[in-house]
Design an enzyme around this catalytic site. Structure first.
Site, PDB file in Angstrom:
ATOM      1  N   ASP A  26     -43.992  -5.145  15.603  1.00  0.00           N
ATOM      2  CA  ASP A  26     -43.044  -5.823  14.101  1.00  0.00           C
ATOM      3  C   ASP A  26     -43.105  -7.058  13.938  1.00  0.00           C
ATOM      4  O   ASP A  26     -43.627  -7.539  14.624  1.00  0.00           O
ATOM      5  CB  ASP A  26     -41.592  -5.600  14.459  1.00  0.00           C
ATOM      6  CG  ASP A  26     -40.303  -6.255  13.288  1.00  0.00           C
ATOM      7  OD1 ASP A  26     -40.550  -5.184  12.618  1.00  0.00           O
ATOM      8  OD2 ASP A  26     -39.699  -6.161  13.607  1.00  0.00           O
ATOM      9  N   SER A  27     -42.820  -7.874  12.233  1.00  0.00           N
ATOM     10  CA  SER A  27     -42.899  -8.928  11.720  1.00  0.00           C
ATOM     11  C   SER A  27     -42.204  -9.375  13.028  1.00  0.00           C
ATOM     12  O   SER A  27     -42.357 -11.075  13.035  1.00  0.00           O
ATOM     13  CB  SER A  27     -42.353  -8.606  10.966  1.00  0.00           C
ATOM     14  OG  SER A  27     -40.544  -8.725  10.803  1.00  0.00           O
ATOM     15  N   CYS A  89     -41.871  -1.406  12.275  1.00  0.00           N
ATOM     16  CA  CYS A  89     -41.988  -2.640  11.353  1.00  0.00           C
ATOM     17  C   CYS A  89     -41.340  -1.218   9.316  1.00  0.00           C
ATOM     18  O   CYS A  89     -42.860  -1.073   9.576  1.00  0.00           O
ATOM     19  CB  CYS A  89     -42.500  -3.626  11.058  1.00  0.00           C
ATOM     20  SG  CYS A  89     -42.373  -4.781   9.216  1.00  0.00           S
ATOM     21  N   GLU A 168     -32.250 -12.714  13.109  1.00  0.00           N
ATOM     22  CA  GLU A 168     -32.873 -12.830  13.308  1.00  0.00           C
ATOM     23  C   GLU A 168     -32.118 -14.464  14.289  1.00  0.00           C
ATOM     24  O   GLU A 168     -32.142 -13.950  15.413  1.00  0.00           O
ATOM     25  CB  GLU A 168     -33.767 -14.153  12.724  1.00  0.00           C
ATOM     26  CG  GLU A 168     -34.793 -12.483  12.250  1.00  0.00           C
ATOM     27  CD  GLU A 168     -36.128 -12.656  13.750  1.00  0.00           C
ATOM     28  OE1 GLU A 168     -36.507 -12.945  14.152  1.00  0.00           O
ATOM     29  OE2 GLU A 168     -36.429 -11.023  14.163  1.00  0.00           O
ATOM     30  N   CYS A 200     -34.445  -1.355   6.761  1.00  0.00           N
ATOM     31  CA  CYS A 200     -35.628  -2.292   7.947  1.00  0.00           C
ATOM     32  C   CYS A 200     -35.113  -2.068   9.585  1.00  0.00           C
ATOM     33  O   CYS A 200     -33.867  -2.025   9.512  1.00  0.00           O
ATOM     34  CB  CYS A 200     -35.292  -3.266   7.487  1.00  0.00           C
ATOM     35  SG  CYS A 200     -35.666  -5.258   7.889  1.00  0.00           S
ATOM     36  N   HIS A 202     -34.412  -4.268  11.083  1.00  0.00           N
ATOM     37  CA  HIS A 202     -33.793  -5.861  11.387  1.00  0.00           C
ATOM     38  C   HIS A 202     -31.770  -5.405  11.735  1.00  0.00           C
ATOM     39  O   HIS A 202     -31.299  -5.814  11.762  1.00  0.00           O
ATOM     40  CB  HIS A 202     -33.737  -7.076  10.551  1.00  0.00           C
ATOM     41  CG  HIS A 202     -34.953  -7.975  11.091  1.00  0.00           C
ATOM     42  ND1 HIS A 202     -35.975  -6.924  11.396  1.00  0.00           N
ATOM     43  CD2 HIS A 202     -34.983  -8.815  11.319  1.00  0.00           C
ATOM     44  CE1 HIS A 202     -37.132  -7.799  11.518  1.00  0.00           C
ATOM     45  NE2 HIS A 202     -36.078  -9.339  12.604  1.00  0.00           N
TER      46      HIS A 202
END
Ligand code: DGL
Length: 286
Positions: A26-27, A89, A168, A200, A202
């Protein structure tokens, strides 16, 4: 130029080593929400997770840049001897799977197809709202995947770029995330959707606040879905069908964490996303 790289797991043998780990990337740390679902569904698999924490976010970058970053991540995992790659992702899944499949000599699974199927299954009206990064929204990947899963479903997409830094940072409760979520959910409420897809990896970290706002603005019938469980089921059936699942006799699997940078409070953030304690991280240069 496309250069297909030889894969250690598949070289000189009749098939891949079923005890080899799964590679997930993932990023950043968001993809650990997918690892969490994979651990619940496939407890015997070893997993190597790579978070490109030095270059997050991907969601605001051009398609060419995302493809280039994704290729570097995937190649690193191939070098670690993984038997298959799970792109955890959405932004990468939106623009890079075909390229990675052409480049790499091993299976590549992505999250958008499973996310779209989960949304179609959850919707009663067929009106599906997508919250995703700007890159995912611009790609049109979710509308295409939803159309492939159902001929009657319609999608309304909303880019929600501020949710990634909030997740994050771990800023997941209180007025600030609530205000931001409200702003992003409003167009979906006005479009009368009955499902909101967390498009997403996240966003599941902000699930509580998103669910509260969705219930309040759309109604108690509205559902919030993410692709994590569906991708875990997809990966499980893929491994079983190919007989490359790690046998239960090998014992419980472990997670190896790789990252391109170790941000402040990494351990705390990583265990929040993963839902279990982490045991260190190896920093890699791509
Ligand atoms: N985790 C990425 C996704 O699922 C988004 C985060 C980013 O912008 O890098 O789309």
């Amino acid at each position: 130029m496309l250069v297909s790289i030889p894969h250690p797991c598949y070289l000189g043998s009749v098939g891949p080593d079923r005890t080899a780990p799964l590679g997930v990337f993932d990023s950043g740390l968001g993809g650990l929400t997918v690892v969490r679902a994979l651990r619940a569904t496939l407890p015997h698999e070893d997993i190597v997770y790579l978070g490109d924490t030095a270059r997050v976010p991907y969601g605001t970058r051009s398609k060419d840049t995302v493809v280039r970053y994704a290729s570097a991540c995937a190649r690193h995992l191939v070098g670690r001897g993984v038997k298959a790659i799970v792109i955890a992702c959405n932004t990468v899944s939106a623009v890079a799977p075909e390229r990675l499949r052409a480049e790499l000599d091993l299976p590549v699974l992505e999250v958008i197809g499973p996310g779209a199927r989960a949304a179609v299954a959850a919707s009663r009206t067929g009106r599906i709202g997508i919250l995703a990064t700007a890159g995912t929204v611009a790609s049109g990947a979710y509308p295409r995947a939803v159309a492939a899963a159902s001929t009657r479903a319609e999608t309304v997409s909303q880019a929600a770029p501020l949710l990634v830094p909030l997740a994050e940072e771990g800023w997941i409760t209180g007025q600030v995330p609530e205000l931001v979520v409200r702003r992003y959910v409003e167009p979906l409420a006005l479009a009368d959707v009955d499902v909101v897809v967390l498009g997403c990896t996240h966003y599941p970290i902000l699930r509580d606040v998103i669910e509260d706002v969705v219930r309040e603005r759309i109604g108690p019938h509205a559902r919030v879905v993410d692709s994590a469980n569906t991708i875990a089921e997809t990966v499980a059936s893929f491994l079983q069908t190919r007989a490359i699942d790690r046998p239960a006799s090998e014992g419980l699997g472990a997670v190896k964490l790789l990252a391109t940078d170790v941000p402040r409070a990494f351990e705390e953030q990583a265990s929040r996303f993963l839902g279990e304690a982490t045991s260190g991280v190896e920093v890699v240069d791509l």
